[in-house]
Design an enzyme around this catalytic site. Structure first.
Site, mmCIF file in Angstrom:
data_model
loop_
_atom_site.group_PDB
_atom_site.id
_atom_site.type_symbol
_atom_site.label_atom_id
_atom_site.label_comp_id
_atom_site.label_asym_id
_atom_site.label_seq_id
_atom_site.Cartn_x
_atom_site.Cartn_y
_atom_site.Cartn_z
ATOM 1 C CG HIS A 175 2.617 -56.202 -21.177
ATOM 2 N ND1 HIS A 175 1.350 -55.769 -20.864
ATOM 3 C CD2 HIS A 175 2.690 -57.477 -20.707
ATOM 4 C CE1 HIS A 175 0.701 -56.719 -20.213
ATOM 5 N NE2 HIS A 175 1.490 -57.770 -20.114
ATOM 6 C CD GLU A 176 5.357 -60.247 -21.727
ATOM 7 O OE1 GLU A 176 5.768 -60.809 -20.694
ATOM 8 O OE2 GLU A 176 4.178 -60.349 -22.122
ATOM 9 C CG HIS A 210 4.732 -58.793 -16.517
ATOM 10 N ND1 HIS A 210 3.747 -58.414 -15.634
ATOM 11 C CD2 HIS A 210 4.099 -59.035 -17.695
ATOM 12 C CE1 HIS A 210 2.573 -58.412 -16.256
ATOM 13 N NE2 HIS A 210 2.766 -58.777 -17.507
#
Length: 226
Positions: A22-23, A26
């Protein structure tokens, strides 16, 4: 509450992978759109140690679990993004924000598809693998749904700021420093306070569960597991 080593082995791995991807997503999208902040800090990485926040990723979920909270959540170290460095700051902010939840949905689809591989495994590994896959599906969908709540600094809040007209976007953006306090209030404190008076203030948590269950059923159907 008794938590065994087996429980940890089937929850920690899918949780860490979900947060890490997820990170990293980004940071990767921000890098592709013109901002190298996260890239230079090593946050475009699949090394979980670069993304785990000791309090938000470990301590907070554990505290909520052991206190019987009506809703469990946590967070990783936010990926730093200089939105003004993006080639199209407003649209870029939306894409960067969507990258995390979209990655979690993709991981959930992969996890559900992997259920078809279980018959190929030796019997001794089937249950452990199944539990990891099941939890990976659940965790990734929960992360995607939770992060799309329209409250900054969650991803949904950044998307809302990017989509809304300026007179509405600015007041919403100003909530970012208080976003986590607002979330704790509406997801934990308000339902607990209501329960003391026999009132159900757990509407938002219930809505999140409804959306989560719908998406899990949809993903299972799409991957031929219905």
């Amino acid at each position: 509450m008794n938590i065994s080593f087996y429980d940890l082995s089937v929850w920690v791995l899918p949780l860490v992978l979900a947060i890490t991807f997820h990170e990293a997503a980004h940071g990767f999208v921000a890098h592709r759109l013109g901002d190298d902040t996260a890239y230079k800090l090593g946050r475009v990485s699949f090394n979980p140690l670069r993304h785990i926040d000791p309090f938000g990723t470990l301590l907070l979920p554990a505290m909520l679990l052991f206190t019987g909270s009506p809703f469990l959540f946590g967070y990783a170290k936010p990926v730093p993004v200089n939105f003004r460095a993006l080639r199209n700051p407003r649209f870029g902010m939306i894409l960067v924000a969507l990258a995390g939840p979209a990655t979690n949905i993709l991981l959930a689809l992969i996890a559900a598809a992997a259920l078809h591989l279980l018959p190929l495994l030796p019997d001794a590994y089937v249950q452990w693998t199944f539990d990891n896959i099941k939890n990976a599906l659940f965790i990734n969908v929960v992360l995607a749904v939770f992060n799309m709540m329209p409250i900054p600094p969650l991803d949904g809040g950044r998307v809302a700021v990017g989509i809304l007209p300026r007179p509405l976007a600015l007041p919403l953006a100003r909530l970012e420093p208080f976003g986590m306090l607002i979330l704790i209030g509406i997801l934990i404190l308000l339902p607990l306070a209501g329960s003391q008076f026999g009132l159900n203030f757990n509407v938002i948590s219930g809505g999140l569960r409804t959306v989560t269950n719908f998406l899990i059923r949809l993903i299972l159907t799409l991957t031929g597991n219905a």
